[in-house]
Write an enzyme that holds these catalytic residues in place. Structure first.
Site, PDB file in Angstrom:
ATOM      1  N   SER A 136       0.830  -1.194   0.000  1.00  0.00           N
ATOM      2  CA  SER A 136       0.000   0.000   0.000  1.00  0.00           C
ATOM      3  C   SER A 136       0.877   1.260   0.000  1.00  0.00           C
ATOM      4  O   SER A 136       1.572   1.520  -0.967  1.00  0.00           O
ATOM      5  CB  SER A 136      -0.969  -0.022   1.176  1.00  0.00           C
ATOM      6  OG  SER A 136      -2.103   0.771   0.896  1.00  0.00           O
ATOM      7  N   LYS A 188     -22.311  17.387   9.405  1.00  0.00           N
ATOM      8  CA  LYS A 188     -21.135  17.945  10.079  1.00  0.00           C
ATOM      9  C   LYS A 188     -20.418  16.908  10.935  1.00  0.00           C
ATOM     10  O   LYS A 188     -19.204  16.966  11.105  1.00  0.00           O
ATOM     11  CB  LYS A 188     -21.563  19.138  10.943  1.00  0.00           C
ATOM     12  CG  LYS A 188     -20.420  19.894  11.585  1.00  0.00           C
ATOM     13  CD  LYS A 188     -19.491  20.495  10.547  1.00  0.00           C
ATOM     14  CE  LYS A 188     -18.367  21.277  11.199  1.00  0.00           C
ATOM     15  NZ  LYS A 188     -17.389  21.747  10.187  1.00  0.00           N
TER      16      LYS A 188
END
Length: 321
Positions: A136, A188
């Site tokens: 990765s 939010k």
């Protein structure tokens, strides 16, 4: 009882006699020094170590007793080593030894960019050599090199993005605790550990992951000269052995550290060279297998991954089985 720690310290001082006990509560980070680990003459090849979790954070000891190395954040050290090598005209090539399952998206990208910029500015060859794991983000960093060499037992690949988070809503309901959130807009607090993601929020996060994956894939296509369709098939998150990675074009060679040194010499047009490392005083770097000072132990790495999840959503180029 409150005075016992002070009394113990005074007793230690008395028992020490004329010895000096030094408690450095504000340890200084000393400049890098150079050490030759292979070869005796000729120009230099810098060996730079990138091991462990890729992050911009660095754990510091609370109390330094004079022998504890101060851990410099990995990004800081990488930048410092590359700048020092760039200023030294005797450094003709760079070997980047990678042993990492990856880390944060941003740390991986910055290290990749720093190595690529060093190569572009200096026109010096860069060789990446993979050890146990270069997956990765570890593989992402290797893409900046001119040549990628995998150790015969390397595990690499895991090309992809993962987001780690924690959902403690069920646990909180069991113990009778509720989180109160006052927010300016509906999303939010998306990713909050105190409630379950809505389908819409999951789609939003997936769009971010898809974009970060696109950036990763574009670098694989560009650096490894792969067809986009081929690269997409390889980038499904799976890991590869060194032989599999070589067959798929993800690496250039299979070999050992001495093969990486030989490749760097050849790329720089050198018949002879010294392999050097940079390190802080009192840090052991006597061979080209010794790790840098910001490398953390496996237990620390695991706790670091756990802290990623506990501190809220984090986007990672990380092999996370």
């Amino acid at each position: 009882m409150p005075y016992r720690p002070i009394a113990s310290l005074m007793l230690a001082v008395l028992l020490a006699g004329c010895s000096v006990i030094s408690l450095d509560l504000n340890p200084k980070i000393r400049p890098l020094t150079e050490e030759t680990v292979e070869g005796k003459s000729g120009p230099k090849i810098l060996l730079m170590d990138i091991s462990g979790m890729l992050s911009d954070e660095g754990a510091q000891p609370i109390l330094n007793l004079g022998n504890t190395p101060v851990r410099v954040p990995m990004l800081v050290r990488v930048r410092e080593e590359l700048k020092k090598a760039e200023d030294d005209k005797q450094v003709r090539a760079l070997i980047v030894r990678i042993n990492s399952p990856g880390g944060t998206v941003t740390a991986s990208d910055i290290m990749y960019r720093e190595i690529l910029s060093f190569k572009d500015r200096t026109r010096r060859p860069v060789v990446a050599v993979m050890m146990d794991v270069a997956a990765s983000g570890g593989y992402y960093v290797a893409l900046a090199a001119d040549t990628i060499i995998a150790h015969p037992t390397t595990v690499t690949g895991s090309i992809g993005v993962i987001m780690l988070s924690v959902n403690a809503e069920g646990l909180m309901q069991k113990i009778g605790v509720a989180a109160v959130t006052i927010k300016s807009a509906e999303h939010k607090d998306m990713g909050s550990p105190f409630r379950t993601l809505t389908p819409e929020e999951r789609a939003m996060f997936q769009s971010v992951i898809d974009e970060l994956q696109r950036q990763f894939l574009a670098k694989v296509i560009a650096h490894r000269k792969l067809a986009p369709e081929t690269a997409r098939k390889l980038a499904d998150g799976r890991v590869y052995t060194a032989d599999q990675a070589l067959a798929q074009g993800l690496v250039d060679k299979i070999g050992y550290m001495n093969d990486a040194v030989a490749t760097a010499k050849q790329a720089a047009g050198l018949d002879d060279a010294r392999v050097i490392v940079y390190h802080r005083p009192r840090q052991y770097r006597a061979t080209y297998y010794a790790r840098a000072e910001d490398t953390v132990a496996s237990a620390d790495a695991l706790s670091g991954i756990a802290s990623f999840a506990a501190s809220g959503p984090r986007f990672l180029y990380l092999w996370w089985p």
